[in-house]
Design an enzyme around this catalytic site. Sequence first.
Site, PDB file in Angstrom:
ATOM      1  N   ASP A  51      -8.609 -21.779  -4.717  1.00  0.00           N
ATOM      2  CA  ASP A  51      -7.338 -21.048  -4.701  1.00  0.00           C
ATOM      3  C   ASP A  51      -6.307 -21.814  -3.878  1.00  0.00           C
ATOM      4  O   ASP A  51      -6.629 -22.351  -2.811  1.00  0.00           O
ATOM      5  CB  ASP A  51      -7.523 -19.650  -4.107  1.00  0.00           C
ATOM      6  N   ASP A  53      -2.328 -21.469  -2.272  1.00  0.00           N
ATOM      7  CA  ASP A  53      -1.172 -20.636  -1.954  1.00  0.00           C
ATOM      8  C   ASP A  53       0.006 -21.536  -1.595  1.00  0.00           C
ATOM      9  O   ASP A  53      -0.177 -22.632  -1.056  1.00  0.00           O
ATOM     10  CB  ASP A  53      -1.471 -19.708  -0.773  1.00  0.00           C
ATOM     11  N   ASP A 131      -2.548 -16.024  11.310  1.00  0.00           N
ATOM     12  CA  ASP A 131      -3.557 -15.498  12.230  1.00  0.00           C
ATOM     13  C   ASP A 131      -4.333 -16.578  12.973  1.00  0.00           C
ATOM     14  O   ASP A 131      -4.501 -16.511  14.192  1.00  0.00           O
ATOM     15  CB  ASP A 131      -4.520 -14.562  11.476  1.00  0.00           C
TER      16      ASP A 131
END
Length: 419
Positions: A51, A53, A131
């Site tokens: 994946d 992003d 984070d």
Amino acid sequence: MHQIDAQSLIDPTALSKSAVAVVARLCENNHSAFIVGGAVRDLLLGKRPKDFDVATDATPEQIVALFRGARIIGRRFQIVHVRMGREIIEVTTFRGHHGGDTSKIAAKSNKGLLLRDNVYGTLDQDAARRDLTINALYLDPLQHLILDDLNGIEDIKKRTIRIIGDPAGRYREDPVRMLRVARFAAKLGFSVDPATQEAIGECRHLLADIPSARLFDEAIKLFMSGHAAETFEQLRRHDLLETLFPEAVDALDLEGAQELITQAMKNTDGRIARDKPVTPAFLFAALLWPAVALRSDEIVRAGNADGSPVNAAGQEILARSLQRVSIPKRFSIPMREIWELQPRLDKCSPKRAKSILALRRFRAAFDLLLLRRDQDEELSGAVKFWEEQQQLFPEIVGSQPPTEIPKKRRRPRRRKPEQ
């Protein structure tokens, strides 16, 4: 932003052509755009990410205007899904600090929990809002540069999980970050930074404020990503398991309970590694089985054994668990069926063997019996009996139609009286 030459650090053939195309189109239209987060981390670890992003200074509306078929999803965090062929690239706008943009409000609960967060900002602010340091890396695939202002590359080299900023403050914003620390430590085999770990003890109780549906989604990520066994150990190490499944923790002192759960996790990890199908129903059934067995014994000792003690115990344990983690019926119903078959498998009744073999949950229930046998040799006879029955009647094993999941009945709409 500190710029690092990416050509010597990552394999360009591991990049998604679709993600690079999304970045290129955004840049052609006078926007900044980067491949960001876990994909960059995994590229630096020599992996081939599945994946990709993208982060950009374009707003969701501007992104949608540039890509046919793109759509905005999410409320708490607005994200744009851009479809490129068979691939979907997740594109987010740079996040900003709270309080700077009055047109896009970041809503917080009275305990500091972020409820809605669409405050847009700069690249530097976006990095600070992420984070973990290892996820705050930005790859420019056109200029072959990695932007790293928070020592993410250094933490990857040190194999360390570190929260960005004050750990306790970041956990208060979103307590699920504590679960992410455990998940990434398990997935990557990294150690947890002492300050990041210490703040978990101070803040773990805040997970009680997270909606049970979101905790189910997180539980799926924790246990169904191919690293369940190590994740289970990480959760126990940080006393996070009891915030998700306190009933499981209460039963861990039973003889063989921990070994049964760990082996179920390893078996699931093995199936995922071999690209075989897995279901959360079996894993959660195994996780909570010691609690069901313990409660069943308590019901028998109390003399309240009307009907099946295992059935009664299963309903009770599941009802308690659903208060913390909202397991959907498509999984909770099979869990109960797996538990309810255990005493029937123990009895080894030849007369009822065919009807039990035909039950849809027989295979999963038999797998749980195998795990129980590993901890209790007295069940070896039952395992042998059912192995023989499966060899005798292979065509009927699990042949019963699927269980119908009851649908919620909609109330008829009341018509307003005509005036």
